[in-house]
Design a protein around this motif. Structure first.
Motif, PDB file in Angstrom:
ATOM      1  N   ASN A  73       0.818  -1.215   0.000  1.00  0.00           N
ATOM      2  CA  ASN A  73       0.000   0.000   0.000  1.00  0.00           C
ATOM      3  C   ASN A  73       0.851   1.264   0.000  1.00  0.00           C
ATOM      4  OD1 ASN A  73      -2.787   0.953   0.105  1.00  0.00           O
ATOM      5  ND2 ASN A  73      -2.207   1.856   2.056  1.00  0.00           N
ATOM      6  N   SER A  84      -8.165  -0.601  -1.307  1.00  0.00           N
ATOM      7  CA  SER A  84      -7.286   0.569  -1.374  1.00  0.00           C
ATOM      8  C   SER A  84      -6.815   0.823  -2.804  1.00  0.00           C
ATOM      9  CB  SER A  84      -6.079   0.371  -0.450  1.00  0.00           C
ATOM     10  OG  SER A  84      -5.155   1.423  -0.589  1.00  0.00           O
ATOM     11  N   THR A 144      -4.382   6.537   1.108  1.00  0.00           N
ATOM     12  CA  THR A 144      -5.354   5.563   1.597  1.00  0.00           C
ATOM     13  C   THR A 144      -4.630   4.531   2.454  1.00  0.00           C
ATOM     14  OG1 THR A 144      -6.649   5.867  -0.390  1.00  0.00           O
ATOM     15  CG2 THR A 144      -7.105   3.908   0.907  1.00  0.00           C
TER      16      THR A 144
END
Length: 1534
Positions: A1401, A1458, A1493
């Motif tokens: 991420n 995400s 995010t």
């Protein structure tokens, strides 16, 4: 008689004020310009304008002047007119119609013409020099076509920048004392009743001859009437007549002489109306003619000129001063407009529609220009019908923007003249008819792209300042300048009487009336300012809309010329509207650059234009003027009045416009909270009203103003609207540096370069330097290239402040782009030569040395050449010229020494440079090589001089330390360069301490290895000094000391003393060895530790087995047998202390020295005792054995480094020179010693590779770092399989230790470039090993996220490699029920998924394809197995392994969410996407919606693993069910 100060000599009078109709001399022709130049008002020297006019009203004085001209003047014998450089058949253009020439001078000129007569061809004389004669049109055209960019760039200094005392002295003579305020025009120009009466009689007689009525007309009188030739163009069936040229010329002359006179007022109306009727009779037939074939019909040209003459006669009638209103009520004006429209549109324009060099007759063009100028004056003073105005606008737009072939652009003097006149007409319409302004702006912008796109063709207008601009620029500036003025506000007579009243007791009603008028005037100023801003805003927004909608590059080029012209005109007070236009242009451009509504080309262009204008903003802001402060307001208003004082005689338009700007500033000071007092504001209003009342701004009116001697116009601009955009401009520059588009970032860097050229301090503003540092690592080479340009220009121009920016520039020497690296190297080379700062030279030299390992051959060669140029060639050249090289050597040493002392890596780089590029002979000529050796001797001499002044007993200076370091480096390169005399001078440092002693040992060691011709006495003395210090040195110094003693003993030929020292050590350690051999415990003892070190060093460096020396050991009865070696005896002694009952520190020291002996004789590694020690120690899991492991790892490192060094020494630098290469034949049979050493090194690595890999991942201490460095050396030497090592390397990339991480990334980079296909299959194993490694050693395992960012940095922008790695990672998400069947295995799977998901991420996908690859992998890994997990949890709800997997799937689904949100992915595309095949259409940069995010894992209890709570487990199952259904249906991402 003439008054005092007025010349009575005609020669002097003509020289000071020449008449415009006279043919200029040949040498003055080049000064002529194809432009309309404003002629300053006529002045009689010593008198003001009004006094000169009054003087001309003196009839007696004027009669004297005429009689003087009529007399025989001796001075005129010397007055001659030289033969012109053009044909006299063409009339030279007269003065512009708007020039301020009083009508009295026109009358005087008319009479003077009658007296002087015409200059004929035979009266010309030959010129002083010969030139080729050319026609007037050609000469003017060539002059107009010259390149004008230099005129724009080099702007002459404003003439108003003069000291105040000089300004007052110059204008003192202009002071005018008025007894009252009377706004009346001057009285009769000539009070000569006789002259005016004569003109009246001539006019009346002429009109009577013409005929006062139609019945009285005698068309047969050819002096008055001329028949219109009948042809196909005339639609009338009857013969038409028109006034003759002679009649119209006489009418114009009479009307000119009678203008504004009493006789004109007394003239009967019928005569004036008859003149009007005759002109109408002349013009009406012309409206029926067709002018389309004028270029083929000379008759039409004649008729067109006749029409212009009739029009000018009519305008003379209107300006004659008659009060008859019927003259203006006639429809004749519409006839004039229609006829001129047809002539210009159908007759004149076709002359220029072809590429042939045909032009309209110059006389016709000038006549049309005169008519248009008269029309402009008429429109300014009268109201015209809207239809006529519209027709004139159409014609003006056609003339200004009709297409002229490119071949004719360079010869368009007459075109420029015509367009200039029509631009004046459009300005008049724009200022007088407000309803037409929006239409005019729309038409101008619509035809903007039809103007020339080349600077030479566009800038055809040459101003009186010598500035060349485009007609469009001058037109727009004039439109704004002329249309807004405070002069249009009407102050009535009552106001002026009260304003000038000297009565102190004026009643309140008058005061209120005065104040009321002033209030209305202030509101009028606000209204004018608002209208101006709205008009200019409409103009600029329309232009910018044209730029956006028109994709042609030529339109943007025209706009760039427009902006450049405005910036150039802004420098002069005559065009104050240029600043207003630039202000609104900048606001619009800023919006274009920040709105994100336009494409990259438009944004980049907007930034480019903002950069041009921003340079001017920064330049003005640099003045630091604050108009709303008390001092600033005084300065600004004083500058305004100084500029107005200059403009009142040079540009009335600019005077009025600048007055509006000044009054707007005063209104701003009134309405805003400022430090300006009401009294100051009142004084400004008073000065302005006095100047308006007296129609003149006098110097005595400015006594209350603080006038500055600096350039007032600069202060006026600094207080203008444009400077208010400074903060917004800088904010845009900073945001543009981080713009997502490459072109925008590139343009932002270039704009910053332009700004720093004007104001270098901008780089020091908060955020600017940081933004530039980010752009150094920009992904685009274009941006990095722009950074190179910027930083190089900045550092060169600001060498005093470049110290903090040179490191940024040097960083770019390691850029990925070869072109960028080359440019940086060349730029740094230039900076090196420009600067005198040693620290900068040191920094640049160090980065040049780093380029020796560059992958590009040309860059390596370039870097070496530059270093040789700076470090070697100056001394070589000095040697060849026979000059003293001392100073040059000293300067070079001041650069080299700091580089050497920078770090161990820098020392190694300098050492390599000297060995490979300076001292290596190779194919260098012998003479050049000898010069290089002499150069080295000069450097050595300089260093030795600095060392010789040092006292050994004192703390050495940094310069001395560095000099010793340099000498030790030179000795390691070639010991023969160090002479014995230098060694003698360094002998004293053998008794010193610290680094000086270490450096001296290094020098002696390297010299003694290659030079054995030292004097024995000197060697014996040095040996004695070192023997005395054996018991007082640390371990490192002890090793080098023992080695030097042995080398000294070889020179003296006497090894007895060092052998005796070794024997003494053996005897001293024997009791300790006996205890160890008998199984007793051996505890730590300082004496024992030193003895172990001495024995180890004796065994490593001393060859005691030489004849004569070994006998000493045998005779000492130490247990040495005849067939044994002394080294084996020392090894046996050290082995005694490797047992388990020996203290760990003692055992580590013994093993360390034992391995040192083995390193000097690698065959010992094959002995069983050594193998057992290595195997047991490395496989020991106890933390207490870590020091011993570290010793062994260091020993391996030294062995491999020694083997590498020996290999390089054996191969040498002449590997590519066949004549000097030697082949070791025994190596092919495996019998060579070199082969044996290589085999031993390979064997050791293969036997102990797994313990070494384990040591790398043991922890994050120095122990693991040492093992990592050994792993790097093993891989570099190719001693291990990359596939075995890559998993450990990947795990090390997740380390929080920056040093370990950098080494791991370097190893991975090397393996990726050489063995990509081999190592990519082990990526999954590396990821899992990294997760277990981080969980074991890190306390922040559940918050770390940087691992994958480092990992993917190895691939850079390689699309294929990144896609393969992402696919491999995606496959690792899949749950293997067999592998993770146990609870610990499932927990391991959960840890892996949670850690990798956080790291995933944190990275940014370069393309949409990468994002789809990740999401597709998650979909495959979760969807189907997820339902299986849910079903199994229903049957076995307490199975902990399934609960761990449940949490892992939840993490993956949140990662999936995400990515979907960040990159706006499409579910349909995911279904069709194949990670194995990829999709080229998706290889585009994504538009990330939200880069921040985060994945929230707190509710999953991953960190604390609360899996026994049934309620929590049920909630998680419900979440997983919902997420799975949402993933399939797509509801989660809508």
């Amino acid at each position: 008689m003439a008054p005092d100060g007025v010349t009575t000599e005609l020669v002097s009078a003509i020289s000071s004020a020449p008449l415009s109709y006279l043919i200029p001399r040949q040498d003055a022709v080049p000064l002529a310009a194809p432009a309309r130049v404003s002629i300053p008002p006529f002045e009689v020297p010593g008198y003001g304008r009004n006094e000169a006019l009054k003087l001309m009203e003196d009839a007696t004085f004027m009669e004297e002047v005429l009689s003087f001209v009529n007399s025989n003047i001796p001075e005129l014998q010397s007055l001659q007119f030289k033969k012109p450089a053009f044909s006299i058949t063409h009339a030279y253009p007269s003065a512009p119609s708007n020039a301020s020439i009083p009508p009295q001078l026109e009358e005087f000129r008319h009479k003077l013409e009658e007296k002087v007569g015409r200059i004929l061809r035979g009266q010309h004389i030959k010129p002083d020099f010969k030139v080729k004669r050319v026609a007037l049109a050609s000469a003017a055209e060539v002059d107009a076509g010259r390149e004008t960019e230099s005129a724009v760039s080099s702007i002459p200094e404003s003439p108003i920048k003069r000291p105040i005392d000089e300004l007052q002295k110059e204008h003192k003579r202009r002071k005018i004392e008025y007894q009252g305020s009377k706004e009346a025009e001057p009285k009769d120009a000539f009070k000569s009743t006789e002259g005016n009466q004569k003109a009246k009689i001539e006019l009346v007689n002429l009109l009577q001859r013409i005929g006062l009525t139609d019945n009285e007309v005698d068309f047969g009188d050819r002096t008055c009437w001329k028949p219109l030739v009948e042809d196909d163009d005339c639609e009338s069936s009857e013969t038409c007549y028109m006034l003759s040229n002679q009649a119209m010329t006489l009418i114009q002359s009479c009307l000119l002489r009678l203008r504004n006179s009493r006789q004109m007022l007394e003239l009967e109306t019928q005569y004036l109306l008859r003149i009007q009727k005759c002109i109408r009779l002349t013009l009406e037939p012309m409206t029926e003619k067709t002018w389309t074939h004028m270029n083929k019909n000379n008759t039409l040209v004649f008729l067109a000129k006749h029409v212009c003459a009739a029009c000018l006669t009519y305008f003379s009638l209107l300006k004659s001063g008659s009060s008859e209103k019927q003259l203006n009520l006639s429809p004749l004006m519409e006839t004039i407009v229609d006829t001129i429209y047809s002539i210009v549109d159908d007759g004149v324009r076709p002359f220029y529609a072809t590429e042939t060099e045909t032009s309209a007759p110059l006389e016709l063009v000038l006549s049309i220009c005169s008519v248009i100028n008269e029309l402009s004056d008429y429109i300014r003073e009268n109201t015209m019908d809207e239809s006529i105005i519209t027709r004139l606008e159409y014609l003006t737009i056609k003339v200004l923007f009709f297409n002229v072939p490119n071949k004719r652009v360079s010869s368009g003097w007459d075109i420029a003249k015509l367009r200039l006149s029509f631009s004046e007409l459009l300005s008049a319409i724009f200022s007088s008819a407000e309803s037409q302004r929006s239409y005019i702006i729309e038409e101008l912008c619509l035809n903007f792209d039809k103007t020339p796109s080349t600077s030479s063709a566009a800038r055809s207008f040459k101003t009186s300042r010598g500035l060349c601009v485009s007609v469009f620029t001058m037109l727009t500036v004039n439109l704004v300048t002329e249309s807004f003025s405070p002069q249009t506000f009407d102050f009535n007579e009552d106001f002026w009487s009260i304003f000038h009243s000297q009565d102190a007791n004026i009643d309140n009603s008058k005061k209120q009336a005065l104040q009321s008028t002033l209030d209305r005037f202030e509101l009028f100023i606000d209204e004018q300012t608002t209208k101006r801003d709205e008009t200019v805003s409409n103009l600029t927004s329309s232009l910018l809309s044209k730029i956006v909608t028109d994709s042609e590059i030529t339109t943007r080029k025209i706009f760039e010329i427009f902006v450049e012209d405005l910036l150039a005109m802004m420098e002069f007070p005559e065009w104050p509207a240029a600043e207003t236009i630039l202000f609104f242009l900048t606001k619009g451009l800023v919006y274009m650059a920040t709105s994100e509504e336009h494409n990259a080309v438009i944004e980049a262009f907007a930034l480019e234009m903002i950069g041009l204008i921003g340079c001017k903003i920064v330049e003005l802001k640099k003045l630091g003027l604050k108009a709303m402060t008390l001092e600033g307001f005084q300065t600004v208003t004083g500058s305004y009045f100084q500029s107005l004082f200059f403009l009142q005689d040079h540009s009335p338009r600019a005077y009025q416009y600048l007055s509006l700007n000044m009054l707007s500033l005063v209104r701003m000071a009134q309405t805003n909270r400022s430090e300006v007092s009401p009294d100051q504001i009142s004084s400004i209003y008073e000065i302005y009203l006095n100047s308006r009342s007296e129609k003149c701004l006098r110097i005595d009116q400015l006594e209350v103003i603080d006038l500055k001697e600096e350039d007032p116009h600069q202060n006026v601009m600094a207080a203008g609207q444009l400077v208010t955009l400074y903060e917004k401009f800088l904010s845009l520059m900073l945001s543009s540096l981080n713009h997502p588009r490459i072109k925008a970032r590139t343009r932002a860097i270039k704009n910053l370069a332009l700004l720093t050229n004007i104001q270098p301090a901008i780089i020091l503003l908060p955020g600017v330097k940081e933004a530039v540092e980010l752009r150094i690592k920009d992904e685009s080479s274009l941006v990095r290239d722009a950074v190179v340009d910027f930083m190089s220009s900045y550092c060169k121009a600001n060498s005093g402040t470049s110290l903090s920016f040179t490191p940024l520039l040097c960083q770019l020497m390691s850029d990925d782009s070869v072109a960028v690296r080359k440019r940086v190297i060349k730029t740094c080379n230039e900076l090196y030569m420009l600067t005198d700062q040693t620290i900068l030279k040191t920094m640049i030299s160090q980065h040049f040395l780093l380029r020796k390992d560059d992958e590009e051959t040309s860059i390596r060669k370039l870097a070496v050449e530059i270093l040789l140029e700076h470090w070697v060639n100056p001394l070589v050249k000095c040697e060849e010229e026979g000059n003293d090289p001392t100073l040059i050597a000293s300067d070079i040493m001041k650069v080299i020494l700091p580089v050497l002392d920078q770090s161990d890596e820098a020392y190694a780089l300098v050492h390599r440079f000297f060995v490979e590029d300076i001292l290596h002979k190779g194919e260098k000529p012998q003479k050049y090589y000898d010069s290089i050796l002499n150069m080295c001797n000069h450097l050595i001499g300089t260093a030795s001089n600095w060392v010789s002044f040092e006292v050994p007993s004192e703390e050495p200076s940094p310069e001395t330390k560095r000099s010793m370091l340099f000498l030790s480096m030179i000795a390691s390169c070639d010991g023969m360069l160090i002479s014995q005399d230098l060694l003698v001078s360094l002998q004293c440092f053998l008794e010193a301490s610290g680094c000086m002693f270490s450096y001296s040992l290094d020098i002696f060691r390297d010299v003694l290895v290659v030079n054995r011709n030292l004097k024995p006495d000197f060697a014996r003395t040095c040996e004695s000094v070192l023997l005395q210090r054996l018991t007082k040195l640390d371990n490192r110094e002890l090793a080098e000391t023992v080695r030097c003693i042995w080398l000294f003993s070889n020179i003296t030929g006497d090894s007895r003393r060092i052998a005796s020292a070794a024997i003494s050590c053996i005897r001293l350690i024997k009791p300790f060895a006996d205890s160890a051999m008998s199984g007793l415990s051996v505890i730590y003892d300082g004496k024992l530790m030193r003895l172990l070190s001495l024995i180890g060093h004796f065994g490593s460096f001393c060859q005691f087995d030489q004849p004569g020396t070994k006998d000493i050991f045998i005779s000492a009865k130490l247990g040495l047998k005849t067939n044994d070696t002394v080294r084996s005896l020392l090894v046996r002694i050290l082995l005694c202390f490797s047992g388990p009952k020996v203290d760990r520190s003692v055992r580590s020291r013994a093993i360390e020295n034992l391995l040192n002996i083995c390193t000097s004789d690698p065959i010992l590694f094959k002995t069983m005792a050594i193998k057992n020690i290595l195997s047991v120690s490395l496989n020991e899991s106890s933390e207490l054995e870590r020091p011993t492991k570290k010793v062994i790892i260091n020993a391996f490192t030294r062995l491999l480094q020694h083997a590498e060094k020996e290999t390089l020494k054996r191969v040498g630098l002449n590997i590519n020179v066949s004549g000097s290469s030697k082949i070791d034949i025994t190596a092919f049979h495996g019998e060579s010693n070199n082969f044996l050493v290589d085999a031993i090194c390979t064997s050791l690595v293969q036997d102990h590779l797994q313990p070494i890999l384990g040591a790398c991942l043991q922890d994050e201490t120095d122990y693991a770092f040492t093992a990592t460095k050994l792993l790097s050396l093993i891989i570099r030497l190719g001693l291990a399989n990359p596939r075995i090592c890559i998993a450990t390397v990947i795990a090390l990339e997740s380390s929080s230790n920056a040093g370990t991480r950098e080494i791991a990334l370097a190893i991975h980079q090397e393996l990726y470039e050489k063995h990509e296909s081999l190592i990519e299959t082990s990526y999954t194993e590396g990821f899992r090993l990294a997760v277990s490694y981080r969980k074991r050693v890190s306390s922040r395992f559940y918050v770390e996220f940087t691992f994958l960012h480092s990992f993917f940095g190895v691939f850079k922008n390689n699309v294929t490699s990144r896609r393969k790695a992402l696919s491999t990672l995606g496959r690792s998400f899949c749950f293997n029920e067999v592998r993770f069947s146990t609870q610990n295995a499932a927990l391991e799977y959960l840890d892996y998924i949670s850690y990798i998901s956080r790291c995933f991420n944190a990275i940014t996908c370069n393309t949409l394809e990468e994002a789809y690859t990740v999401v597709k992998a998650i979909t495959v890994a979760v969807c189907s197995p997820g339902y299986d997990i849910l079903s199994k949890l229903e049957t076995s709800p307490t199975t902990k392994s399934y609960l761990f997997v449940l949490r892992a799937y939840l993490v993956l689904l949140r990662l999936n969410h995400s990515f979907m949100v960040r990159y706006g992915l499409n579910l349909d595309t995911i279904g069709d996407f194949s990670a194995a095949k990829g999709d080229r259409s998706l290889r585009v940069p994504p538009k990330a919606r939200n880069l921040h995010t985060n994945i929230d894992l707190h509710d999953l209890d991953i960190e604390c693993l609360k899996i026994d709570n049934d309620k929590t487990n049920m909630e998680l199952q419900t979440k997983l069910s919902f997420l799975l259904s949402s993933t399939r249906e797509g509801d989660l991402y809508d």
